[in-house]
Design a protein around this motif. Structure first.
Motif, short mmCIF file in Angstrom:
data_model
loop_
_atom_site.label_atom_id
_atom_site.label_comp_id
_atom_site.label_asym_id
_atom_site.label_seq_id
_atom_site.Cartn_x
_atom_site.Cartn_y
_atom_site.Cartn_z
N VAL A 152 0.78 -1.13 -0.18
CA VAL A 152 -0.25 -0.19 0.10
C VAL A 152 0.76 1.25 0.08
O VAL A 152 0.59 2.28 -0.88
N LEU A 153 2.02 1.39 1.02
CA LEU A 153 2.71 2.34 1.05
C LEU A 153 3.94 2.36 -0.16
O LEU A 153 4.67 1.06 -0.27
N GLU A 154 3.94 3.01 -0.92
CA GLU A 154 4.82 3.18 -2.13
C GLU A 154 6.42 4.07 -1.49
O GLU A 154 6.71 4.54 -2.30
N LYS A 155 6.61 3.83 -0.16
CA LYS A 155 7.87 4.52 0.10
C LYS A 155 8.49 3.46 1.25
O LYS A 155 7.87 2.22 1.73
N PRO A 156 9.87 3.53 1.55
CA PRO A 156 10.25 2.63 2.41
C PRO A 156 9.48 2.64 3.72
O PRO A 156 9.11 3.45 4.19
N HIS A 157 9.21 1.40 4.10
CA HIS A 157 8.17 1.10 5.24
C HIS A 157 8.49 -0.18 6.10
O HIS A 157 9.48 -0.90 5.86
N VAL A 158 8.01 -0.22 7.13
CA VAL A 158 7.73 -1.51 7.94
C VAL A 158 6.77 -2.10 7.89
O VAL A 158 5.59 -1.60 7.85
N GLY A 159 6.53 -3.42 7.62
CA GLY A 159 5.34 -4.11 7.57
C GLY A 159 5.41 -5.63 8.27
O GLY A 159 6.21 -6.24 8.69
N ILE A 160 4.22 -5.93 8.56
CA ILE A 160 3.91 -7.18 9.19
C ILE A 160 3.54 -7.95 8.11
O ILE A 160 2.28 -7.82 7.49
N ASP A 161 4.10 -9.37 7.64
CA ASP A 161 3.78 -9.97 6.75
C ASP A 161 3.49 -11.63 7.33
O ASP A 161 4.29 -11.94 8.10
N VAL A 162 2.42 -12.19 6.92
CA VAL A 162 2.04 -13.38 7.30
C VAL A 162 1.66 -14.17 6.09
O VAL A 162 0.60 -13.91 5.39
N ASN A 163 2.63 -15.20 5.66
CA ASN A 163 2.41 -16.13 4.41
C ASN A 163 2.52 -15.35 3.16
O ASN A 163 2.09 -16.15 2.12
N ASN A 164 2.60 -14.12 3.17
CA ASN A 164 2.28 -13.52 2.01
C ASN A 164 3.11 -12.09 2.04
O ASN A 164 3.28 -11.52 3.19
N ALA A 165 3.89 -11.90 0.87
CA ALA A 165 4.74 -10.76 0.52
C ALA A 165 3.97 -9.17 0.91
O ALA A 165 4.51 -8.37 1.30
N THR A 166 2.72 -9.43 0.77
CA THR A 166 1.90 -8.40 1.01
C THR A 166 1.42 -8.27 2.40
O THR A 166 0.88 -8.90 3.13
N SER A 167 2.15 -7.01 2.91
CA SER A 167 2.00 -6.76 4.55
C SER A 167 0.41 -6.75 4.90
O SER A 167 -0.17 -6.21 4.19
N ILE A 168 0.18 -7.22 5.97
CA ILE A 168 -1.14 -7.15 6.82
C ILE A 168 -1.15 -5.85 7.22
O ILE A 168 -2.46 -5.23 7.67
N GLU A 169 0.00 -5.29 7.58
CA GLU A 169 -0.24 -3.83 8.40
C GLU A 169 1.42 -3.37 7.82
O GLU A 169 2.11 -4.16 8.08
N SER A 170 1.40 -1.97 7.71
CA SER A 170 2.40 -1.39 7.51
C SER A 170 2.39 0.10 7.88
O SER A 170 1.38 0.64 7.93
#
Ligand code: NAG
Ligand code: NAG
Ligand code: NAG
Ligand code: NAG
Ligand code: NAG
Ligand code: NAG
Length: 683
Positions: A152-170
């Protein structure tokens, strides 16, 4: 039997030990303050541990990944909770440039993530498209790329990923500063170390970031209620995954602490962590900040180059020092305050060294018992002879030098002009004019029969020397004694004139002799009998000259031990022949027919007169000159005149007995006598 049982016991114990230590690790987790001794670390891909303890996950190779896992699994049977704190640094090659792709803390059932994809998949995830089984893992990602569509965020970010490279939260990287009361953003691509905390208590997952000099903020960056029990197998590995794509970064872990329980999480010792290299700051033109200076490698010289430069500088200094030291020693002289007044007479060692080709063999024109003589040429083609005298006698040196200098000031056509001197440690160098025809004794004794000097030459030389000696005794301001008149000290100049040289040099014959002017020295056969007890005087010089007269006329040395006894001592033999009315038998047989035998007879008798044992009965040098020039006729005397022919050879036995009766300053004489007798017989 006993032995093998003991062996079993040891084995069981060591197994127990492993189990115990494992369970301890499972209980308490671990801490790496730098990865110097990272024996329980599994790494693959680009990952490696650098010598300074830095764990590098990726370098700037593109489309690569790197993994590092603690290589023992953790048991998540009962409680699913974990706490970790690590310090990472993500450095693009150049400051301000985009970096790629980022890294993630992962909790994974498998240590082998080689099937995962690089770039935006961070080396942890796969895509479903290829039919490979989807990844089963949790990742806390620090994504440093403006991701293409995944996030979602198109900038350097921190994210939580569960089984998928798409973060559930960032979330954009920042930390809550309680001091400022606001969120402060963090540049993930500054290359500076960033602290990350990941806390999961079974129900909520918190992610907290902070710069390395800030304590863990009260508020987490992200706090996500999540139940991971579905995802967690019994055994899970913890570690890091990182990847590069088209864009690359050097991605490092500096330190890492992990624990199953919040209380037992060990503190990282931030002061012990290694330093990650900073990205190049190419925008800076003005002088860099002090901080940059110390932390960035100097752009011009790499450390090995600096080492090389320093080494060569040190080497050059050493060589220069050695050369300086060598030259200093090579040309070192001894100079004392009292020598100031003799300045004009003093030569520098360097100039003498140059003049004689470094005292080379080809310049050596004579070797004496006291030192070698070298021929040399000073600038303006002045030819010199340099006599090197070694000595240990610093005592009396002042007097000796003053005498040498005095002699240098003597002006007489039949003296070898002394030009000056130079002093070094244990060495005295005397510089005089060079006499191209050498010394008289070479002509008398060493040249072939035919070239022996004629009578006319001989009588002319005798007159020259008599005149020189007369000048020394009466002509100069003070009485100067020569002390060592003999044919080897008579030099011949280019016109074959006789010239007296080597004043006072006899004192150098004995290395132990002191240089005192009164020391009794000379050469055997030329030494007056009273010399040992009374010391030198004009009379002893006259005696030596008498012996020299006989030597030149008879063509033989005053003492020749090889001859039959009656002829050994020249004075005695001349007397014997005179008694037998065959005086001319003693004359040098090489003398030709032009010889004036009347003159020869007069010279022989004059020789006897001069070698009279009674000092007072000897003529003065002034009279001798007159006799030789026939201006005065010899006094009437016969063999019965007291002292005539009473030659008392200074033999070894005699001299030693007379020494014992003489005063203490002559202790060096016995050695001297031995020395000259040996030298005499050697010829
Ligand atoms: C990155 O690391 C790998 C493995 O250590 C090495 O083979 C490669 O040359 C490195 N690439 C660069 C650009 O340093
Ligand atoms: C990951 O999530 C994206 C978006 O929700 C989805 O399109 C994709 O299929 C998922 N990938 C896997 C491997 O589950
Ligand atoms: C997955 O499929 C894509 C496109 O079909 C391909 O480019 C990629 O290399 C595949 N990856 C793996 C790991 O097989
Ligand atoms: C700081 O950031 C967090 C998470 O992004 C947010 O929940 C919080 O409201 C922010 N606080 C301030 C003071 O802006
Ligand atoms: C996460 O943060 C929240 C809010 O600060 C806190 O209440 C909670 O206990 C934290 N959870 C963990 C596991 O630290
Ligand atoms: C990089 O250089 C610029 C320009 O000199 C300077 O303003 C900036 O502070 C430097 N950045 C770092 C991280 O030192």
């Amino acid at each position: 039997m006993n032995c093998s049982r003991l062996h079993h016991l040891v084995l069981i114990f060591s197994c127990l030990h492993v189990v115990v230590s494992l369970s301890v690790q499972q209980e308490t987790g671990f801490v790496y303050n730098g990865f110097h001794q990272a024996d329980l670390l599994y790494i693959d891909g680009l990952a490696r541990v650098l010598p300074d303890g830095l764990l590098q996950l990726t370098n700037d190779s593109d489309f690569k990944m790197g993994h590092a896992f603690f290589n023992l699994p953790f048991d998540f049977d009962h409680t699913i909770s974990f706490y970790t704190h690590f310090v990472c640094a993500l450095a693009p090659l150049q400051l301000g440039a985009s970096g790629g792709h980022g890294m993630a803390f992962v909790v994974s059932p498998s240590i082998d993530l080689s099937h995962a994809l690089q770039a935006q998949y961070l080396g942890a995830f796969t895509t479903s498209a290829n039919g490979t089984s989807p990844s089963q893992l949790i990742a806390i990602e620090l994504d440093t790329i403006e991701s293409l569509g995944i996030d979602v965020l198109e900038k350097p970010h921190v994210g939580i990923d569960v089984n998928n490279a798409t973060s559930i939260e960032s979330s954009l990287p920042s930390y809550f500063s309680s001091a400022l009361g606001k969120n402060v953003s963090i540049n993930l691509l500054s290359g500076l170390p960033v602290q990350v905390w990941v806390d999961y208590d079974g129900s909520s997952l918190n992610v907290t970031l902070a710069p390395v000099d800030i304590q863990k903020p009260d508020q987490p960056l992200m706090s996500r209620p999540i139940d991971l029990s579905e995802n967690f197998k019994n055994k899970m590995f913890v570690g890091f995954s990182a990847a590069t794509g088209q864009l690359t970064s050097n991605q490092y872990i500096l330190g890492w602490s992990f624990s199953r329980s919040k209380e037992l999480l060990q503190k990282l010792d931030l002061s012990k962590l290694p330093q990650a290299p900073l990205p190049r700051n190419e925008t800076e033109q003005p002088p860099p900040l002090p901080r940059d200076e110390t932390e960035q490698p100097p752009p011009l010289l790499s450390p090995p180059l600096i080492g090389l430069v320093v080494l060569s500088v040190i080497l050059a200094l050493l060589v220069l020092g050695a050369v300086y030291w060598y030259r200093r020693n090579k040309y070192a002289e001894v100079k004392e305050p009292w020598e100031k007044e003799y300045g004009p007479h003093r030569f520098s060692y360097k100039s003498l060294y140059r003049a004689t080709n470094g005292f080379g063999k080809d310049c050596c024109v004579g070797k004496g018992g006291f030192g070698d003589v070298y021929r040399g040429t000073l600038p303006l083609s002045r030819h010199i002879a340099v006599k090197r005298l070694s000595h240990n006698a610093e005592q009396g040196m002042k007097q000796f030098v003053s005498e040498v200098v005095t002699m240098g000031s003597l002006q007489h056509r039949n003296l070898v002009p002394l030009l000056g001197y130079c002093r070094r440690k244990g060495e005295l160098l005397l510089v005089s004019e060079y006499m191209p025809n050498g010394s008289l004794d070479q002509y008398l004794f060493h040249h072939d029969q035919n070239s022996s000097p004629s009578w006319l030459q001989r009588i002319s030389i005798l007159k020259d020397i008599a005149s020189a000696l007369n000048y020394l005794h009466t002509g100069a301001n003070q009485v100067v004694l020569h002390r060592d008149i003999k044919s080897s000290n008579v030099m011949l100049d280019s016109d074959f004139n006789g010239r007296l040289g080597d004043f006072g040099m006899a004192r150098f014959h004995d290395p132990r002799a002191c240089l005192s002017a009164t020391a009794a020295v000379g050469t055997i056969g030329y030494m007056a009998p009273e010399l040992i007890t009374m010391g030198t005087s004009t009379e002893t010089d006259v005696y030596a000259f008498g012996a020299f007269l006989l030597e030149v006329t008879c063509g033989r040395r005053p003492v020749e031990p090889e001859l039959p006894v009656e002829r050994q001592y020249l004075v005695k033999w001349v007397c014997v022949c005179w008694k037998q009315a065959s005086l001319l038998e003693t004359v040098d047989p090489r003398l030709g027919r032009e010889t004036l035998f009347k003159e020869v007879e007069m010279v022989l008798k004059l020789g006897l007169l001069c070698t009279n044992a009674i000092p007072e009965a000897r003529p003065t040098m002034g009279q001798v000159v007159q006799y030789l020039n026939m201006d005065l006729t010899l006094p009437d005397f016969s063999l019965s005149t007291p002292g005539i022919g009473a030659f008392m050879p200074v033999s070894m036995e005699r001299s030693s007995s007379s020494i014992s009766a003489s005063n203490s300053r002559s202790t060096s004489i016995p050695m001297f006598v031995t020395h000259t007798i040996l030298r005499g017989s050697g010829r």
